[in-house]
Design a protein around this motif. Sequence first.
Motif, short mmCIF file in Angstrom:
data_model
loop_
_atom_site.label_atom_id
_atom_site.label_comp_id
_atom_site.label_asym_id
_atom_site.label_seq_id
_atom_site.Cartn_x
_atom_site.Cartn_y
_atom_site.Cartn_z
N MET A 346 66.64 -75.72 24.75
CA MET A 346 68.05 -74.76 24.99
C MET A 346 67.70 -73.82 26.22
SD MET A 346 68.42 -74.12 21.08
CE MET A 346 70.25 -73.18 21.14
N ILE A 347 66.63 -73.56 26.63
CA ILE A 347 66.32 -72.65 27.91
C ILE A 347 65.75 -73.46 28.94
CG2 ILE A 347 66.31 -70.77 26.50
CD1 ILE A 347 63.58 -70.62 26.60
N ASN A 348 65.81 -74.71 28.76
CA ASN A 348 64.90 -75.63 29.81
C ASN A 348 66.29 -75.92 30.81
OD1 ASN A 348 63.33 -77.24 31.46
ND2 ASN A 348 63.53 -79.01 30.02
N THR A 349 66.06 -75.11 31.97
CA THR A 349 67.12 -75.19 33.40
C THR A 349 65.82 -75.19 34.54
OG1 THR A 349 67.40 -72.85 33.35
CG2 THR A 349 68.79 -74.24 31.80
N GLU A 350 66.81 -75.38 35.60
CA GLU A 350 65.79 -75.67 36.88
C GLU A 350 65.56 -74.30 37.47
OE1 GLU A 350 69.51 -75.69 40.11
OE2 GLU A 350 68.57 -77.64 39.30
N THR A 351 66.08 -73.22 36.59
CA THR A 351 65.92 -71.84 37.17
C THR A 351 64.73 -71.08 36.45
OG1 THR A 351 67.52 -70.93 35.47
CG2 THR A 351 68.40 -71.42 37.78
N ILE A 352 64.44 -71.81 35.40
CA ILE A 352 63.37 -71.29 34.73
C ILE A 352 61.98 -72.16 34.73
CG2 ILE A 352 62.49 -70.76 32.18
CD1 ILE A 352 65.43 -69.95 31.47
N ASN A 353 60.91 -71.52 34.92
CA ASN A 353 59.42 -71.96 34.81
C ASN A 353 58.81 -71.91 33.41
OD1 ASN A 353 57.02 -73.19 35.46
ND2 ASN A 353 56.45 -71.32 36.38
N ILE A 354 58.68 -73.29 32.68
CA ILE A 354 58.16 -73.19 31.44
C ILE A 354 56.88 -74.04 31.41
CG2 ILE A 354 58.67 -73.86 29.25
CD1 ILE A 354 61.59 -73.95 29.74
N SER A 355 55.82 -73.23 30.91
CA SER A 355 54.49 -74.08 30.79
C SER A 355 53.92 -73.78 29.32
CB SER A 355 53.35 -73.22 31.62
OG SER A 355 53.82 -73.37 32.80
N THR A 356 53.27 -74.88 28.89
CA THR A 356 52.60 -74.99 27.49
C THR A 356 51.58 -75.56 27.48
OG1 THR A 356 53.52 -77.37 26.96
CG2 THR A 356 55.29 -75.82 26.71
N ALA A 357 50.73 -74.87 26.57
CA ALA A 357 49.32 -75.61 26.19
C ALA A 357 49.30 -76.17 24.86
CB ALA A 357 48.50 -74.21 26.31
N GLU A 358 49.05 -77.16 24.53
CA GLU A 358 49.09 -77.78 23.10
C GLU A 358 47.74 -78.58 22.75
OE1 GLU A 358 53.31 -79.64 22.73
OE2 GLU A 358 53.24 -79.18 24.98
N ASP A 359 47.51 -79.01 21.74
CA ASP A 359 46.35 -79.54 21.28
C ASP A 359 46.73 -80.53 20.20
OD1 ASP A 359 43.64 -80.65 20.90
OD2 ASP A 359 43.15 -78.95 19.64
N PRO A 360 47.31 -82.01 20.41
CA PRO A 360 47.52 -82.45 21.77
C PRO A 360 49.02 -82.25 22.17
CG PRO A 360 47.59 -84.22 20.11
CD PRO A 360 47.26 -83.03 19.35
N VAL A 361 49.36 -82.75 23.26
CA VAL A 361 50.62 -82.78 23.70
C VAL A 361 51.52 -83.95 22.93
CG1 VAL A 361 52.34 -83.06 25.72
CG2 VAL A 361 50.10 -81.93 26.03
N GLU A 362 52.22 -83.45 21.95
CA GLU A 362 53.07 -84.57 21.03
C GLU A 362 54.30 -84.94 21.72
OE1 GLU A 362 52.96 -83.58 17.13
OE2 GLU A 362 50.74 -83.18 16.76
N ILE A 363 54.99 -84.11 22.31
CA ILE A 363 56.41 -84.26 22.77
C ILE A 363 56.24 -84.18 24.26
CG2 ILE A 363 59.14 -84.05 22.56
CD1 ILE A 363 58.19 -82.93 19.54
N GLN A 364 56.71 -85.23 25.22
CA GLN A 364 56.62 -84.91 26.40
C GLN A 364 58.21 -84.73 26.81
OE1 GLN A 364 54.68 -88.55 28.39
NE2 GLN A 364 53.24 -88.63 26.57
N VAL A 365 58.16 -83.76 27.63
CA VAL A 365 59.74 -83.43 27.87
C VAL A 365 59.84 -83.15 29.46
CG1 VAL A 365 61.39 -81.58 27.69
CG2 VAL A 365 59.99 -82.20 25.65
N PHE A 366 60.60 -83.73 30.20
CA PHE A 366 60.98 -83.28 31.65
C PHE A 366 61.39 -82.02 32.05
CE2 PHE A 366 63.64 -83.13 35.18
CZ PHE A 366 62.51 -83.46 36.40
#
Length: 570
Positions: A346-366
Amino acid sequence: MASSKPPIALSGLARRLVKDNLITEDTAHKALAEAKKKKIPFISHLVKEKKADSRAIAMAASQEFGVPAVDLEALDITQAPVTLVEEKLIRAHHALPVFQRGKRLFLAVSDPTNLQGLDEIKFHTGLGTEAIVVEEEKLAAAIEAAMRAQESSIADMVGSDLDNLDVEFAQEDEKTSESDAEIDEAPIVKFVNKVLLDAINKGASDLHFEPYEKAYRLRFRIDGMLHEVASPPVQLGPRLAARLKVMSNMNLAEKRVPQDGRIKMVLSKNRAIDFRVNTLPTLYGEKICMRILDPTSADIGIEALGFEEEQRKAFESNIAKPYGMILVTGPTGSGKTVTLYTGLNMINTETINISTAEDPVEIQVFGINQVPVNAAIGLDFAAALRAFLRQDPDVVMVGEIRDLETAEISIKAAQTGHLVFSTLHTNDAPQTLTRLMNMGVPPFNIASAVNLIMAQRLARRLCKNCKKTVDIPREALLEEGFTEDEVDDLKVYAPVGCDKCTEGYKGRVGIYQVMPISEAMSQIIMNSGTSLELAAQAEKEGISDLRKSGLKKVKDGVTSLQELNRVTKE
């Protein structure tokens, strides 16, 4: 004048056959040369070309080498542990497993001098090998019959609906390409493909391939519950495991330790499904568990999650804040990851830098920078978080707060202008705050950093096509938690089951406790208050706990009372 080289002296079984006058020395030399040229066993060539009697050869071999001779027709080949040895080895060494006793595997052979073949089978199975001499003609027929039986047993389960299926599996490297050819038997390939497609079509989240002593079980987890969907012959277990390990780029020869892998199943140009694969050595073989990672699960939208209107507003208003911490709590499999990714999307726009750390990465999102943690190389949640803070982040998501170091870095990030998402394993929202205090996080840091805590469970949705109303005594409804006003005209539904659902349920819905941290709650935290005090304050502020939220779902006919009791009864 050119002189021809003298023939090499005969040895082993060939010498015994000549000595017993079953074949001439000249026939033996020619047969050895022809067999080598055709890459078939010496005895197979003799019998095929009718140079010697199959039974006479078997008796001569038994006497010469002290190996027992057995009539294959007296053995029940249908019970033979054929799948312990790969078909390629069975055919190459002309050796058929007939029975197993403890750690010893008895192999029917026509030539007991083939020690190289016995050693190779010993290496691949991890079992000691013992030879039993049988007639060549009967052995060849038994091998073909055993291979056909294995293929037909799978083909019967597969059917013909996969004949025109075009499914490709994207592999990351070529390290198993040679093994892939060995395990690429059409019936096994078709069966595995069908199982994976069935799991996707039925909405399964996990697949379990489970070997036991006298049975093999295949189960799907559908809407949070395991259901047995197939019971292949127990002999197929090793071949199914081998196929799945090849597809997920695992070490085929390693069967003693757990392994992790991944399969990408490309269904079409626009849709691909990832499977996270894990093997576990058990008493009777390798158990394989597969988690389906569907990237579309993050795109379901907030409307489908199951929030009540007030809960949704609280969630949306808090993810729109520029900094602070949002915590989601619940047991494994309660949908925390999907909820977090719904918010991130919902907040994933080109103006926001989002980083996640996961174990493991289950859902891949552009658009989201996703980092899989790897404790073996020192990249844990805390290390990833420290790296994120040097990467000019706006929003950070930590897969789970497991220790004080991760908690402290997350809270500092939330206090210094970053929006932090994370999860914890607690029973409800108020207990989350006391859990952080028990970790060693100072109360004033918790009070200043945490904006919102959500506890959640996943309950199965009643099938709209077949659900029915049930009569429940008024006293029982009051005991379950409904109020006097609610029970008067309350309709409670129960599952029935039809061809459009699984045991009366289809899909799942979230049950939430959404608790924004008010000033009064912050004061309780600052004073090192207990979870009971926080729960009392939440109730005073009109925040529904998990049980009350679930009763609302029952009242609305979304789920059943027994399902609510399954997921919320302590």
